[in-house]
Each structure stands twice: as structure tokens, then as C-alpha cells.
Write a protein that holds these residues in place. Structure first.
Motif: not given
Length: 711
Positions: A493-496, A89-94, A614-619
Motif C-alpha cells: 500500500m505505501f511507497n516503502r 524507490t522507483t519514482d521518488h514518491l512520497v 497518499q494513494r492520490a499522491a502516488t497516482v
């Protein structure tokens, strides 16, 4: 005198550095406020993995984690949550992968709350954990082999009581769509296989001979008996049978409580076993309730069914064991089985292939195609991104993309007419080719954010058939078809894909709509929290409650760790309870296991805290348009739903009967309202100083403040 025992948690975290071969032990105590499982794993990744880290680099880490309820005697408490950086996914987030099977229980019984894997081995290895004995062992003899053969080899070598969790060729070849499977067919996806492959980690072999200390064993046993006899239904907590039965007041053909007289485990050892009509309260017949093979593959699957199987601590058993000789003849495996999408992959291709295939549903052919494909995918350790891989393959063939972009010799490697001549060996060959990750077609296993751009097909994102729900690369997972705006919001909400089943369990439970409205009023504040399928009304505060609750309960279950395919217990099959479930069960079990007096509200707040982390990690890790890392505009740059949800059914308007089409302004309103429920900034959708204070996350607040990422 202080109680020296750690109840629920083992109190220990294992850290393994594959570069230095160093093995160390740390305390769980600093992470207990994040419960366990997903919470602990996300906190470790947040604290230790710098933003912008390449998910396949030596600096990337994997955290395998279990929760305080895992292997404690609590029903359906056998899952494992794994956190790492996304490969697709875009940016390879957690992201988090979740798996059932036996791995979580073995990790816990070996004495560990989490396993941190860091560094990178120069040669293939596997991690062998037998209680406190932890060794990094040579895996060169199984490197290059499939998951079936690797599992057998490592079990023979280390012991049949061990749980083997391994990757296949797809992971070894660093294909972004690669997974890990434990107990041969229980998968953990989202690119985990590629991350393990980059570390030359073939797998984990885990044996636990210990036990979990439980503060009040009698309370756990009593709660378990109560839950199984009065509260729990079938897979997805469907609480009425799918056919009319003498004992049942209601039935619903969509229910996963599929047992009925005359439906058998036809290939059961010793002769066919009739599933019969298992009733609520019959503890010893619960495992017959869910006949997942025929639910997924149609009526012809009955004759191939050996039994229904399950994960550690599961009384429901939603995992289908089959024996399909024709699958082996097509290049797959004769012994097959799965509990989810790999059990029926061809279903996702049929609607796109249309006149290019002769395979029909509810036929023998349908079963064979599914099992040939599914067993191949599992052996390769190939992940499908919740069926996106299958839809993409079907589209790229049917629309001519493959013929346009593949080198001529590569396209002609495959006899595409086999779709019409009914030969599933075609898909076996295609899947093996993709898993090699050394050819043009393999880019389809890098996900749509790669292949759609590379092959000039970005319009696929905005096509209903694609089912891509977010421009960052993931598809629907019980989305707008599941209570409209509720499903739409939690799919962002998540990164997947979200993997949330709390809402869809309620949607499909089988109870009459009027009765579900009564329960909705009791749980989310009003009957207006829910709508009939494809007959939606505009967003309201009660739907926001429902969406928030769906997210929070899912995250909570992934942290405790409980199976969200059945939990939460919102409804019951018991007429004497007026079909009401018990949403305080998680708190009752938590208190009984850990000895910490805990309420449901306490646990929900913990779930909201973990989601906020997890939202903080995404930010922190999400890039701005100029490429700079750090972007708190989650509304515009993360929670952006794809266009087809607003343009589908061109002849219908949103909020009219017969469509699940969404309205743009209403969707934005839904985001705003759910953001507010979490205490996030209502404009940006990111954590605020106030909510981080409320959740007790001073360190995260200081970090985001230093980076200028607090609104």
C-alpha cells in the motif's frame, strides 16, 4: 463566547526556509481534517511539492509533524511523523518516516503541530527551536561528526533538556540509505538523512517549555489509569508471559512479555535488578515486562543489560540500553542500545552467509557482532531499509557479487575471512565505507533498484532470501508470514515498507488460537478472518476487513500520533475481561483531549481518508512505461508483489499446511476486495470520484480530474 484555546492541537505550524533564512508561522486549522502527524504532513507535501521534484533539490520539502494526542498525557503518544520524497524507490514518491524518542513531545511542548523545512542552506546549519524562539544556527563545527558526538556537542551547547535530532555522515554524503536519529538512537529512515543532508541541515534541537491544552484532564487521567491497569500488555501488546507463571492462565514462548524471576538488568546502577513476574494491574512494575535485549540478542545479552528504556509517554519500555566493551574494541561503541532492527542486524545475515561465518545464535559472539554493527549504523546515520542493507551485503559477499563488481583494490581493502575468524570489526569497516558514498560498494546503500541493475543481479528480487516484497525497492515488514493475504496486501500500500504492527501484534499476542478466533469474529466479522500460521485458506471478505483495519489503524496512529508497536488495544492481559481489549480507546482519548465528540468509526474514516490521500499522491507522481508522470494503474504498476511469494516451497501448494506460499489469482482477489473497502477503483486500485466525495476531498478530486487520473 468562543473558547479561545486550541485543545489537543497547538494551532500553529512553523515554516523555515533555509535558502532565505525566513521563519514564518501559519495556522493548523486548514489541516485539522487530516488529524495530524502523517495526515498533516502528507497534505502539505501534496499541496506544495510539484510532481517529479528531485528529493535532493532545493524545491523538495520535509514536514515534521505531531498529532493532537502527542504529549497530552495519553500513554504512548510521543511519536513524530516526517513526510518527504523517497530517495531509494522507483519514482521518488512520497514516504513517511516515524520516530519515537523525545522529539515529538518537544515539538508539541514548544508550541508547534508541524515544522515545514524548505529551501537549501549554502553552509551547514541546525535548526534551534526553543518555544517561540526559532533560529537557524551554524553547524560547521559538527558537520562531519557522527550522531553520538553531534548529540553530545549540541546538548552541551544548547542544554541537556533539549532533544537533539541529527544526521550522521551517511546523510551528509547524500547516501540514499540515510536516516535521522533523535535522542541518539531513535531513528527515522526512508532516506530522510539524505534529504536533510542535501539541505545542509545537520539537525534540529528542540526544547519545549509549554503545555498541551486538554479539554477534560480528569477523563484523560482516568482513561490512562484504566488502560494501563486493565488493557495494555507488553511490547507489541503481547498479553501473556513468555514463560509459565503463577498468575497467568496462558504463556507463549514467542511473547515479548519476557520478564521472569531470575532474569535481570545485570548492569543496572547499584546492582542487578530482577525483572520478576510483573502482573496485570501492577502499574509500577510495567516497565519490567519487556526485556528486549535478551529477546533480540539471546540469553547472553542479559549480562550486558543496563536497563530497558522508552520513548516519551511510554509505560512499556522496549528500548534496550546495553554496555558492551567488546563492541568498542571492534570499532563500534561500548554504550549501545536500540529497540528494533539495529539491535540485532547480524541475525539477518547469518542465514545467507551460512558456512562463511562461525558466529552462532545465543552466544556472546552474537551479541557482540550485533552491538558493534548496530552502534556503528546508528552513529553513521545509516538506514537499513528494514534489514535489507544487511541481507544485501551478506548476499553480495557470499554469492561473489562483490568480488565480481568491485575494483580489485576496493575488494581487497577488507579481510573477508573475519566472518570466519569472528572479528566484527569487518562489518564496522564495511558500514563506514558504504556511508562515504564515494566508492563502488556504496551503491548498495542506494537500494536494490540501483545496485541490482548496476551489478546485473535483478534475480535477487525474486529470491526468498532477499525478502524484497515489491519491485519498487522495499522488503517485507510483517508480510505473508502474518496472516497470509492480509500481510501481503498491506505490504503493497505505501511507497516503502509498511511498518504496520496492528496485525502482527494480534498474531503474536500469545493467546490460544481459539480465543483469537473469538476476538476476530467480534472485530472483523468471522473466525475466518484469521488462519493459523502457515496454514492459510483462500481470501474472504473477513480477511479484507482485517487488512483494511490493519492499514487504517496504522495510518490513524501515525496521525494522532500513537505508537503502533503497542496500539491498537485489540486484546488485554486481564482474565476478568476475558482477554478483550478496548478498540474505542483512541476515540475516547481523542474526545477527552480535543473536546470534539468523536467515534471510533469517525477516526477510522479519517485514517482511510489519509491513506487515500497518499494513494492520490502516488497516482499523480508515478510514471508510466514511457516515463510520463501520472499513472492510476496502481494494481499493475505499484502493487506488484515479487515472484518468490508464489514460487517458494516448490514441493508445496498454496493453502496447504506448512507454507506461507501465496496463490497468484487469490492475491489479485485480495487486492480487489481491499480496494473495494476503501472505495477505490476495483480494477486499478486508485481513488475514484465517489470515494473522494465521500472523504470530503474535493480539492484532490479536482486536481486528479484535471490531470486525467480519475478512472
Amino acid at each position: 463566547m468562543t473558547d479561545a484555546k486550541s485543545y489537543g492541537w497547538t494551532g500553529k505550524i512553523l515554516r523555515v526556509n533555509l535558502s532565505t533564512k525566513k521563519v514564518t508561522v501559519e495556522s493548523t486549522d486548514p489541516y485539522k481534517e487530516y488529524v495530524g502527524g502523517m495526515g498533516i504532513a502528507n497534505k502539505i507535501i501534496y499541496d506544495e511539492v510539484p510532481v517529479g521534484t528531485d528529493p535532493l533539490s532545493e524545491d523538495a520539502k520535509i514536514v515534521y509533524a505531531v498529532g493532537p494526542l502527542t504529549a497530552s498525557g495519553v500513554p504512548l503518544a510521543g511519536r513524530t511523523s516526517i513526510s518527504f520524497l523517497s530517495t531509494f524507490t522507483t519514482d521518488h514518491l512520497v514516504v513517511d518516516a516515524h520516530t519515537g524518542g523525545m522529539l515529538g513531545a518537544k515539538i508539541k511542548l514548544a508550541g508547534w503541530d508541524a515544522i515545514i523545512v524548505e529551501g537549501k542552506s549554502s553552509t551547514p546549519v541546525y535548526l534551534c527551536i526553543k518555544d517561540d524562539d526559532v533560529q537557524i544556527k551554524d553547524a560547521s563545527f559538527v558537520w562531519g561528526t557522527g550522531i553520538h558526538a553531534t548529540t553530545e556537542a549540541l546538548n552541551r551547547l544548547e542544554g541537556v533538556d533539549c532533544c537533539v535530532a541529527t544526521i550522521g555522515p551517511a546523510g551528509e554524503n547524500l547516501l540514499p540509505y540515510a536516516c535521522m536519529l533523535n535522542s541518539r538512537s531513535h531513528s527515522a529512515g526512508a532516506g530522510l538523512g539524505a534529504v536533510m543532508g542535501s539541505k545542509k541541515l545537520k539537525g534540529l534541537v528542540v526544547q519545549g517549555n509549554g503545555s498541551v491544552y486538554v479539554k477534560d484532564p480528569k477523563a484523560v487521567a482516568d482513561l490512562s489509569d484504566y488502560m494501563i491497569s486493565e488493557i495494555i500488555g507488553s511490547n507489541n501488546n503481547h498479553v501473556v508471559p513468555s514463560t509459565q507463571q503463577e498468575w497467568a492462565e496462558y504463556y507463549d514462548k514467542g511473547s515479548r512479555w519476557t520478564a521472569r524471576k531470575g532474569l535481570t538488568w545485570a548492569l543496572a546502577e547499584g546492582g542487578a535488578i530482577d525483572t520478576g513476574e510483573p502482573k496485570p494491574g501492577e502499574l509500577n512494575t510495567m516497565g519490567y515486562r519487556c526485556m528486549k535485549s535478551t529477546k533480540d540478542d539471546g540469553p547472553e545479552a542479559e549480562k550486558y543489560t543496563v536497563k530497558m528504556d522508552g520513548c516519551h509517554g511510554c509505560p512499556v519500555h522496549c528500548y534496550a540500553d546495553l554496555r558492551v566493551p567488546q563492541s568498542a574494541k571492534a570499532g563500534g561503541f561500548e554504550t549501545t542500545g536500540n529497540s528494533c532492527v539495529p539491535n540485532f542486524p547480524f541475525l539477518y545475515m547469518q542465514g545467507i552467509l551460512k558456512d562463511k561465518t562461525t558466529v552462532a545464535k545465543d552466544t556472546d559472539d552474537f551479541v557482540i557482532w550485533n552491538q558493534a554493527m548496530g552502534s556503528t549504523v546508528d552513529d553513521l546515520g545509516l538506514w537499513c531499509n528494514y534489514a535489507q542493507l544487511y541481507r544485501d551485503i551478506a548476499h553480495c559477499y557470499a554469492s561473489g557479487v562483490f568480488e565480481r563488481v568491485l575494483p580489485k583494490e576496493e575488494y581487497e581493502m577488507f579481510d573477508w575471512e573475519k566472518f570466519k575468524t569472528n572479528d566484527p570489526s569487518l562489518m564496522v569497516d564495511v558500514l563506514k565505507h558504504i556511508a562515504q558514498n564515494d566508492n563502488e560498494m556504496s551503491y548498495i546503500g542506494h537500494g536494490p533498484i540501483v545496485w541490482c541493475k548496476r551489478w546485473d543481479d535483478m534475480k535477487w528480487f525474486d529470491t526468498v532470501a532477499s525478502q524484497l516484497i515489491n519491485y519498487r525497492g522495499w522488503p517485507v515488514h510483517h508480510s505473508i508470514e502474518c496472516f497470509g493475504q492480509v500481510g501481503a496486501v498491506y505490504n503493497m500500500m505505501f511507497n516503502r515498507d509498511d511498518m504496520i504492527h496492528s496485525a502482527v501484534n494480534f498474531q503474536g499476542c500469545g493467546l490460544p488460537f481459539e480465543l483469537k478466533q473469538q476476538i476476530a469474529k467480534e472485530v472483523w466479522g468471522s473466525e475466518e478472518a484469521i488462519d493459523k500460521d502457515k496454514n492459510y485458506t483462500p481470501m474472504n471478505d473477513y480477511k479484507a476487513n482485517f487488512a483494511w483495519w490493519s492499514i487504517v489503524t496504522d495510518v490513524l496512529h501515525d496521525s494522532l500520533t500513537l505508537c503502533n508497536w503497542v496500539w491498537p488495544m485489540t486484546m488485554s492481559p486481564s482474565k476478568t475481561r476475558d482477554y478483550r481489549g478496548d478498540l474505542d480507546l483512541e476515540a475516547k482519548f481523542f474526545t477527552a483531549v480535543t473536546g470534539i465528540d468523536t467515534t471510533t468509526d469517525d477516526l477510522y474514516k479519517a485514517g482511510a481518508k489519509i491513506m487515500t490521500l497518499q494513494r492520490a499522491a502516488t497516482v499523480r507522481g508515478m510514471a508510466k512505461s514511457d516515463g510520463a508522470l501520472g499513472n492510476n494503474n496502481l494494481r499493475d504498476d505499484h502493487d506488484k508483489i515479487t515472484e518468490w511469494v508464489f514460487t517458494k516451497d516448490a514441493d508445496k501448494k498454496a493453502f496447504t499446511e506448512g507454507t506461507d506460499k501465496m496463490d497468484r489469482d487469490d492475491f489479485q482477489k485480495a487486492l480487489t476486495m481491499v480496494y473495494a473497502k476503501f472505495g477505490w477503483d476495483e480494477k486499478l486500485g486508485c481513488p475514484t470520484r465517489e470515494c473522494l466525495d465521500e472523504y470530503g476531498m474535493a480539492d484532490v478530486k479536482a486536481d486528479l480530474d484535471k490531470l486525467g487520473l480519475l478512472p
